[in-house]
Design a protein around this motif. Sequence first.
Motif, PDB file in Angstrom:
ATOM      1  N   ALA A  30      -3.356  -5.729  -7.405  1.00 54.51           N
ATOM      2  CA  ALA A  30      -3.259  -6.223  -8.785  1.00 54.51           C
ATOM      3  C   ALA A  30      -4.654  -6.388  -9.394  1.00 54.51           C
ATOM      4  O   ALA A  30      -4.886  -6.046 -10.552  1.00 54.51           O
ATOM      5  N   ALA A  31      -5.601  -6.883  -8.586  1.00 55.37           N
ATOM      6  CA  ALA A  31      -6.968  -7.064  -9.082  1.00 55.37           C
ATOM      7  C   ALA A  31      -7.602  -5.713  -9.424  1.00 55.37           C
ATOM      8  O   ALA A  31      -8.305  -5.573 -10.435  1.00 55.37           O
ATOM      9  N   ARG A  91       0.071  -7.752 -19.318  1.00 56.69           N
ATOM     10  CA  ARG A  91       0.977  -8.893 -19.261  1.00 56.69           C
ATOM     11  C   ARG A  91       1.679  -8.948 -17.887  1.00 56.69           C
ATOM     12  O   ARG A  91       1.783 -10.004 -17.273  1.00 56.69           O
ATOM     13  N   LEU A  92       2.111  -7.790 -17.442  1.00 54.02           N
ATOM     14  CA  LEU A  92       2.812  -7.733 -16.146  1.00 54.02           C
ATOM     15  C   LEU A  92       1.897  -8.152 -14.995  1.00 54.02           C
ATOM     16  O   LEU A  92       2.314  -8.866 -14.072  1.00 54.02           O
ATOM     17  N   LEU A  93       0.648  -7.707 -15.062  1.00 49.15           N
ATOM     18  CA  LEU A  93      -0.291  -8.050 -13.981  1.00 49.15           C
ATOM     19  C   LEU A  93      -0.626  -9.535 -13.991  1.00 49.15           C
ATOM     20  O   LEU A  93      -0.649 -10.188 -12.950  1.00 49.15           O
ATOM     21  N   ALA A  94      -0.905 -10.043 -15.182  1.00 48.08           N
ATOM     22  CA  ALA A  94      -1.224 -11.477 -15.283  1.00 48.08           C
ATOM     23  C   ALA A  94      -0.022 -12.290 -14.804  1.00 48.08           C
ATOM     24  O   ALA A  94      -0.170 -13.261 -14.044  1.00 48.08           O
ATOM     25  N   ARG A  97       0.275 -12.198 -10.884  1.00 44.42           N
ATOM     26  CA  ARG A  97      -0.647 -13.066 -10.146  1.00 44.42           C
ATOM     27  C   ARG A  97      -0.265 -14.539 -10.282  1.00 44.42           C
ATOM     28  O   ARG A  97      -0.304 -15.292  -9.309  1.00 44.42           O
ATOM     29  N   ARG A  98       0.091 -14.920 -11.506  1.00 50.04           N
ATOM     30  CA  ARG A  98       0.457 -16.324 -11.750  1.00 50.04           C
ATOM     31  C   ARG A  98       1.720 -16.678 -10.947  1.00 50.04           C
ATOM     32  O   ARG A  98       1.776 -17.691 -10.261  1.00 50.04           O
ATOM     33  N   GLU A  99       2.703 -15.798 -11.021  1.00 47.21           N
ATOM     34  CA  GLU A  99       3.954 -16.031 -10.300  1.00 47.21           C
ATOM     35  C   GLU A  99       3.710 -16.189  -8.796  1.00 47.21           C
ATOM     36  O   GLU A  99       4.264 -17.050  -8.143  1.00 47.21           O
TER      37      GLU A  99
END
Lengths: 313, 313
Positions: A30-31, A91-94, A97-99
């Motif tokens: 993801a990063a 949006r999906l990546l952020a 990671r948050r999830e």
Amino acid sequence: MATLRQTVAELGALGADRRSGAAEIADRAAALLEAFCRGQRARDPQLPYALSALAEATLAAHPAMAPLLNLANRIQLAAEADGRALLALRRLLAGYRRERQQAAKAIARRFARHLPRRATALTYSYSSTVLAALAAARSRLARVIVSEGRPGYEGRVVAERLARMRIGVTLVIDAALSEQVEAADLVVVGADAVLARAYVNKVGTRQLQEQARARRKPFYILADTSKFLPAGLAGFHRLEAAPGGELWRDAPAGVVVLNRSFESIPFERGVTLLTERGALTPAEVRARLERQPVARRWPRLRQGGQTNGSGRR
Amino acid sequence: MATLRQTVAELGALGADRRSGAAEIADRAAALLEAFCRGQRARDPQLPYALSALAEATLAAHPAMAPLLNLANRIQLAAEADGRALLALRRLLAGYRRERQQAAKAIARRFARHLPRRATALTYSYSSTVLAALAAARSRLARVIVSEGRPGYEGRVVAERLARMRIGVTLVIDAALSEQVEAADLVVVGADAVLARAYVNKVGTRQLQEQARARRKPFYILADTSKFLPAGLAGFHRLEAAPGGELWRDAPAGVVVLNRSFESIPFERGVTLLTERGALTPAEVRARLERQPVARRWPRLRQGGQTNGSGRR
């Protein structure tokens, strides 16, 4: 700023990491994808094609690890969001990671409630979710039993991290771990994937689950829903063997070294799957899997019988 | 010619060998004792005391391995044969070696009859009796599945020897061996000791036996009667852990490395104990154990609570 070529190469390189857990490797992917996004223009007409290439590279990196397949699915879903691909991906990546972070914390909180005082826990292989849960439950733990984790020795990594937190650790050979179930109050493992009727984890987990059942010890699988693999993606899921040389570099001719890393273990009575949404029954798992959206391109790719040109499958 | 002191030291050094099988180590002990005998005078009044010291050193070398305890018993029986100690010992040692060789051949012949054509056999750890049996059954074997055998990697030794005989070998990690039972036609292991209701072998054997039972695969224990441990000697039998440093030399503080080598496995239905006298039932094993003579000194030693001053127990 990372080019498409660089990012594809870096995603491919994640495939060589056989010590980290599935969630950790997906976080690194993801990063890499976030870094790629930073250099892109939202109106670039090539962008959907680039994202499809990144989705395929992510799909191929560790095809036993569901979080990577799910991440690939998110990228492809973004690629299919006409005209809004870049925004959708960011949006999906952020969100991903948050999830993940919140999920790990929620699982740790829930797991701690299941522990008796001065508990002896037994774990196998390395899972960042399990490590986080053991860390959070530190005050209730007397001791953790873990095995070496041949060939990568990832059990030593677990032992070292726990010892640093001042949790007592007993380390045994992999062949002795099942026997140690007797000395434990509970067994806890992570998962590389959660499917409709089974989960995937390091080879040897099934044996451990059977031993726990036979001795009536609670058995926990800690897995956030990024490990849940919808049927539409399951066709890309591969439990392929790792290179034999990792096990025995100079094996004599005539000796086939079979370095299987993963196995599929059926959900059985007495086994608790703990997610960020609580303990889920197999029926609840199936209901969730059916609701997960899958990118339009995947079924077509599967019919074509090819997902990439890397030759890894 | 070997002095008493040298021979005691050499017997003690056998304790450091954690790769060879019980029968092999006992053979080496017998050779050391034969060398000692060569330099002795039959009428030396000190001889019985010397033999008792040798018996104790043999008893302490590998207290999990019954052939060594039985050998110690023979030496002590010789020491107790008034005036004829040296002659008695020479006869006992010659008998021991001859019996062992004939036993290994007889077991190999019997085992071969149990094999289907093009059999896939699965074995665990290293046993010279099992290796000899697999070698003799070469023409019926398609393949042997074996695991690494951490920490000594004695499974690699098995793989290498079999490959040299042009028997196909598949080598897997120890944690994957149970799973491979599915792919095998039968499982065959050796034993370090045979007791009244259980046998002793490397940790992990019990798990394998349970797996074979669950999958209805024949399970063979190959053990000649030098592995049979009479009740009078069972008190000296110790399943002690090996040094943790063999597993992880630089384990961090707070990590206890538990290097258990042996476990006791109950005889269960569906398991065949194959000896040079054929397959024996647990009742037949017990009858034999009751008939085996035990030296007069052992019960006294046990009451004293000490067998030697080497500090190994």
